[in-house]
Motif scaffolding. Structure first.
Motif, mmCIF file in Angstrom:
data_model
loop_
_atom_site.group_PDB
_atom_site.id
_atom_site.type_symbol
_atom_site.label_atom_id
_atom_site.label_comp_id
_atom_site.label_asym_id
_atom_site.label_seq_id
_atom_site.Cartn_x
_atom_site.Cartn_y
_atom_site.Cartn_z
ATOM 1 N N UNK A 141 -2.867 10.497 -1.732
ATOM 2 C CA UNK A 141 -3.636 10.753 -2.949
ATOM 3 C C UNK A 141 -5.072 10.262 -2.798
ATOM 4 N N UNK A 142 -5.967 10.863 -3.556
ATOM 5 C CA UNK A 142 -7.373 10.457 -3.529
ATOM 6 C C UNK A 142 -7.558 8.964 -3.805
ATOM 7 N N UNK A 143 -6.951 8.436 -4.891
ATOM 8 C CA UNK A 143 -7.165 7.015 -5.190
ATOM 9 C C UNK A 143 -6.741 6.093 -4.059
ATOM 10 N N UNK A 144 -5.608 6.389 -3.432
ATOM 11 C CA UNK A 144 -5.076 5.523 -2.374
ATOM 12 C C UNK A 144 -5.989 5.555 -1.151
ATOM 13 N N UNK A 145 -6.347 6.772 -0.715
ATOM 14 C CA UNK A 145 -7.208 6.919 0.465
ATOM 15 C C UNK A 145 -8.564 6.259 0.218
ATOM 16 N N UNK A 146 -9.118 6.501 -0.979
ATOM 17 C CA UNK A 146 -10.420 5.925 -1.332
ATOM 18 C C UNK A 146 -10.361 4.399 -1.357
ATOM 19 N N UNK A 147 -9.331 3.853 -1.940
ATOM 20 C CA UNK A 147 -9.213 2.409 -2.114
ATOM 21 C C UNK A 147 -9.151 1.670 -0.778
#
Length: 206
Positions: A176-182
């Motif tokens: 997911x975007x949030x996980x990869x970004x974080x």
């Protein structure tokens, strides 16, 4: 077969830990990611799909305490689960052993703490039986000191299915975007991820 069963069983243990960690990270990541997206765009991103939310299957409702024969009630429950899920021989045997030690009618003389522990284990085993989840049934049995039966090929197949399911869930969260970004340390790459997310939302809302 026993060695292969043990290896897959331990692999699932590891995947379960990965899943728990991933769930904790994604909950933190979603909050931080949402704040960052809000700085870049006025697009509302509160839906579960957009912020990478992952809902869990609801627990089955607790069975109402029967005023009839306790043993008959337990047997009827076991038969109902067996007919619904067609439990394999080893899981059926383990479930019965677990129920004999944790069913509410079997723990009336236990301490409050022990009642709560065993009631939770009973619910966990019952849900596992309803889902043909042999791995969880084995984990409950282990926590009660119940020896596991010699594994059969069908038991190994059940573990394979559990392993694949958990692995897919872990991969879904981690993509997911949030996980990869974080977890990205490079600020420039984090910015790219944010913009890709915003552009995708614009396309979906167009």
């Amino acid at each position: 077969l026993e060695k292969k069963f043990l290896l897959v069983f331990l692999e699932i243990d590891s995947l379960q830990s990965d899943l728990e960690i991933s769930r904790k990270i994604i909950e933190i990541a979603k909050v931080e990611f949402q704040k960052e997206v809000s700085k870049h765009s006025s697009i509302k991103t509160t839906s579960s799909k957009e912020i990478g939310d992952h809902n869990h299957a609801p627990k089955p409702p607790k069975k109402k305490k029967s005023v009839h024969n306790p043993r008959a009630d337990q047997i009827s429950e076991e038969i109902a689960i067996e007919q619904k899920t067609k439990l394999k021989k080893n899981q059926k045997s383990l479930y019965k052993k677990i129920a004999s030690r944790t069913h509410p009618d079997k723990i009336s003389s236990e301490t409050k703490e022990e009642k709560e522990r065993k009631s939770n284990l009973f619910e966990k085993a019952r849900q596992a039986a309803s889902e043909n989840d042999y791995y969880t049934t084995c984990k409950v049995a282990e926590s009660l000191g119940i020896p596991l039966p010699v594994p059969k090929q069908e038991d190994l197949q059940s573990l394979f299915e559990t392993r694949n399911r958990i692995s897919n869930e872990v991969n879904k969260i981690r993509s997911t975007y949030p996980f990869v970004w974080f977890l990205e340390d490079n600020e420039a790459k984090k910015e790219v991820i944010i913009r890709q997310f915003i552009n995708q939302n614009i396309k979906e809302k167009a």
